[in-house]
Design a protein around this motif. Sequence first.
Motif, mmCIF file in Angstrom:
data_model
loop_
_atom_site.group_PDB
_atom_site.id
_atom_site.type_symbol
_atom_site.label_atom_id
_atom_site.label_comp_id
_atom_site.label_asym_id
_atom_site.label_seq_id
_atom_site.Cartn_x
_atom_site.Cartn_y
_atom_site.Cartn_z
ATOM 1 N N ASP A 168 0.795 -1.000 0.071
ATOM 2 C CA ASP A 168 0.053 -0.019 -0.080
ATOM 3 C C ASP A 168 0.843 1.343 0.178
ATOM 4 O OD1 ASP A 168 0.333 1.160 3.043
ATOM 5 O OD2 ASP A 168 0.007 -1.163 3.027
ATOM 6 N N ALA A 169 0.271 2.560 -0.227
ATOM 7 C CA ALA A 169 1.051 3.558 -0.487
ATOM 8 C C ALA A 169 1.603 4.035 0.727
ATOM 9 C CB ALA A 169 -0.044 4.737 -1.010
ATOM 10 N N GLN A 170 1.211 3.786 2.037
ATOM 11 C CA GLN A 170 1.805 4.093 3.198
ATOM 12 C C GLN A 170 2.965 3.470 3.407
ATOM 13 O OE1 GLN A 170 1.446 6.651 5.432
ATOM 14 N NE2 GLN A 170 3.212 5.914 6.841
ATOM 15 N N GLU A 171 3.073 2.258 3.016
ATOM 16 C CA GLU A 171 4.234 1.119 3.367
ATOM 17 C C GLU A 171 5.190 1.491 2.453
ATOM 18 O OE1 GLU A 171 6.336 -1.711 5.311
ATOM 19 O OE2 GLU A 171 4.510 -0.721 6.059
ATOM 20 N N PHE A 176 10.574 1.702 4.846
ATOM 21 C CA PHE A 176 11.828 1.683 4.040
ATOM 22 C C PHE A 176 12.800 1.114 5.174
ATOM 23 C CE2 PHE A 176 11.433 6.416 5.142
ATOM 24 C CZ PHE A 176 12.318 6.349 6.183
ATOM 25 N N HIS A 177 12.563 0.618 6.187
ATOM 26 C CA HIS A 177 13.488 0.000 6.884
ATOM 27 C C HIS A 177 12.909 -1.086 7.807
ATOM 28 C CE1 HIS A 177 17.534 -0.589 8.612
ATOM 29 N NE2 HIS A 177 17.086 -0.478 9.654
ATOM 30 N N ALA A 178 13.345 -2.183 7.760
ATOM 31 C CA ALA A 178 12.726 -3.403 8.631
ATOM 32 C C ALA A 178 11.237 -3.490 8.859
ATOM 33 C CB ALA A 178 13.327 -3.070 10.109
ATOM 34 N N GLY A 179 10.598 -3.104 8.011
ATOM 35 C CA GLY A 179 9.174 -2.979 7.768
ATOM 36 C C GLY A 179 8.705 -4.537 6.948
ATOM 37 N N ARG A 180 7.546 -4.460 6.301
ATOM 38 C CA ARG A 180 6.906 -5.309 6.153
ATOM 39 C C ARG A 180 7.700 -6.160 4.734
ATOM 40 N NH1 ARG A 180 1.091 -5.157 2.509
ATOM 41 N NH2 ARG A 180 1.147 -7.339 1.891
ATOM 42 N N VAL A 181 8.353 -5.198 3.790
ATOM 43 C CA VAL A 181 8.997 -6.015 2.906
ATOM 44 C C VAL A 181 10.269 -6.655 3.228
ATOM 45 C CG1 VAL A 181 10.292 -5.387 0.608
ATOM 46 C CG2 VAL A 181 8.226 -4.269 1.189
ATOM 47 N N GLU A 182 11.098 -6.183 4.065
ATOM 48 C CA GLU A 182 12.388 -6.533 4.600
ATOM 49 C C GLU A 182 11.916 -7.856 5.534
ATOM 50 O OE1 GLU A 182 16.144 -3.538 4.320
ATOM 51 O OE2 GLU A 182 14.732 -3.449 6.232
ATOM 52 N N ALA A 199 8.026 -7.900 16.522
ATOM 53 C CA ALA A 199 7.724 -7.251 15.396
ATOM 54 C C ALA A 199 6.831 -6.224 15.651
ATOM 55 C CB ALA A 199 7.279 -8.108 14.257
ATOM 56 N N THR A 200 7.103 -5.034 15.012
ATOM 57 C CA THR A 200 6.094 -3.945 15.593
ATOM 58 C C THR A 200 5.695 -3.047 14.269
ATOM 59 O OG1 THR A 200 6.028 -1.938 16.823
ATOM 60 C CG2 THR A 200 8.155 -2.424 15.838
ATOM 61 N N THR A 201 4.766 -2.111 14.368
ATOM 62 C CA THR A 201 4.661 -1.135 13.429
ATOM 63 C C THR A 201 4.782 0.331 13.889
ATOM 64 O OG1 THR A 201 2.708 -2.771 12.586
ATOM 65 C CG2 THR A 201 2.879 -0.313 11.946
ATOM 66 N N GLU A 202 5.718 0.998 13.053
ATOM 67 C CA GLU A 202 6.083 2.327 13.328
ATOM 68 C C GLU A 202 6.275 3.246 12.268
ATOM 69 O OE1 GLU A 202 8.791 4.643 16.600
ATOM 70 O OE2 GLU A 202 8.894 2.659 16.561
ATOM 71 N N TYR A 203 5.890 4.271 11.885
ATOM 72 C CA TYR A 203 6.411 5.023 10.683
ATOM 73 C C TYR A 203 6.933 6.099 11.215
ATOM 74 C CZ TYR A 203 3.451 1.869 8.082
ATOM 75 O OH TYR A 203 2.998 0.673 7.184
ATOM 76 N N PRO A 204 7.795 6.857 10.127
ATOM 77 C CA PRO A 204 8.244 8.160 10.649
ATOM 78 C C PRO A 204 7.310 9.491 10.273
ATOM 79 C CG PRO A 204 9.365 7.207 8.556
ATOM 80 C CD PRO A 204 8.440 6.272 9.231
ATOM 81 N N ALA A 205 6.383 9.167 9.427
ATOM 82 C CA ALA A 205 5.518 10.099 8.790
ATOM 83 C C ALA A 205 4.317 9.391 8.315
ATOM 84 C CB ALA A 205 6.172 11.067 7.815
ATOM 85 N N ARG A 206 3.250 10.117 8.107
ATOM 86 C CA ARG A 206 2.118 9.610 7.200
ATOM 87 C C ARG A 206 1.777 10.301 6.086
ATOM 88 N NH1 ARG A 206 0.254 5.062 9.324
ATOM 89 N NH2 ARG A 206 -1.456 5.637 8.042
ATOM 90 N N ILE A 207 1.463 9.588 5.068
ATOM 91 C CA ILE A 207 1.274 10.180 3.731
ATOM 92 C C ILE A 207 -0.129 11.071 3.590
ATOM 93 C CG2 ILE A 207 2.231 8.072 2.501
ATOM 94 C CD1 ILE A 207 -0.508 7.237 1.847
ATOM 95 N N GLY A 236 7.957 1.133 9.147
ATOM 96 C CA GLY A 236 7.253 0.274 8.374
ATOM 97 C C GLY A 236 6.398 -0.779 9.218
ATOM 98 N N ASP A 237 5.450 -1.325 8.601
ATOM 99 C CA ASP A 237 4.652 -2.154 9.329
ATOM 100 C C ASP A 237 5.181 -3.803 9.136
ATOM 101 O OD1 ASP A 237 2.687 -3.830 10.351
ATOM 102 O OD2 ASP A 237 1.108 -3.390 8.924
#
Length: 276
Positions: A168-171, A176-182, A199-207, A236-237
């Motif tokens: 999704d657009a937010q991810e 971009f680091h240690a999130g869903r993709v990695e 595992a956790t979910t944390e974003y540095p900003a929101r779109i 990331g998530d």
Amino acid sequence: MTAARSRQIPDTPFPAYRTRYLPAMTSAQIEALPQRASAVVVLPTGSIEQHGPHLPVGVDSVLGQAWLAAALARVPATIGVYVAPPVTYAVSDEHTGFAGTVSIGPKLFHRLVFAGARQIKALGFRTLAVLNTHGGNSATLVATLREIQSSLEMNACVIAPAWKPPVDAQEATYGFHAGRVETAWMLALAPHLVHMDRATTEYPARIDDPGTLRPERAPATFSWATADVSRSGVMGDARAATVEEGREWFDAGAHSLAAQIIKLSEAVARQRTFPR
């Protein structure tokens, strides 16, 4: 040596692409390699840095080696592609303060890559492709490769898996680091090293934030350290990752990387330089 002890020694200590791995060859074998001037040498660069509470610090370097092995398995044996020793310590200053992070800084990283290129040229090769799997290396690599091109008169470029996972657009923007993709990639490659219970979910900003100043991908960005924008080290998530999507995404990335290597090799073999 006992039978039990001997079974602990791996039969193949070199990577899966060992037939193309320069450190696995003797001096005589390297000197006998055909058409070195038209071959490509891949130099993997990664990092050793924190990847949240659930992933090992060697994620970027592990991914680079895994992608290279998978991609080269798709490259015809007739194509001249060889692999230099990887540079695993690199530019990870942004993760300083988290246990396990090892950063050598941009100056030393530049010197390591440039020295490697100089030695690769001395072996008779003329084309260097850096497989970079850590974003923090990118700015230094741009300047370093320009210097390699101008002072060593080598072809030099950066390669990486070009396929982008469909998140999704937010991810896609801030994961971009240690999130869903990695996390998904590591679940596919080394599940025993992934601690999904942490595992956790944390974003540095929101779109959907209307502000113009953000850490990445905004009209105005600021220089940041991970500790400034993430308490956990995750951006990331990570909790959304699955092993199934990790396998699919990794395979797609390996396919795109193999295509890049083949295209580059064919261009060099035709005595053409690639775009700089």
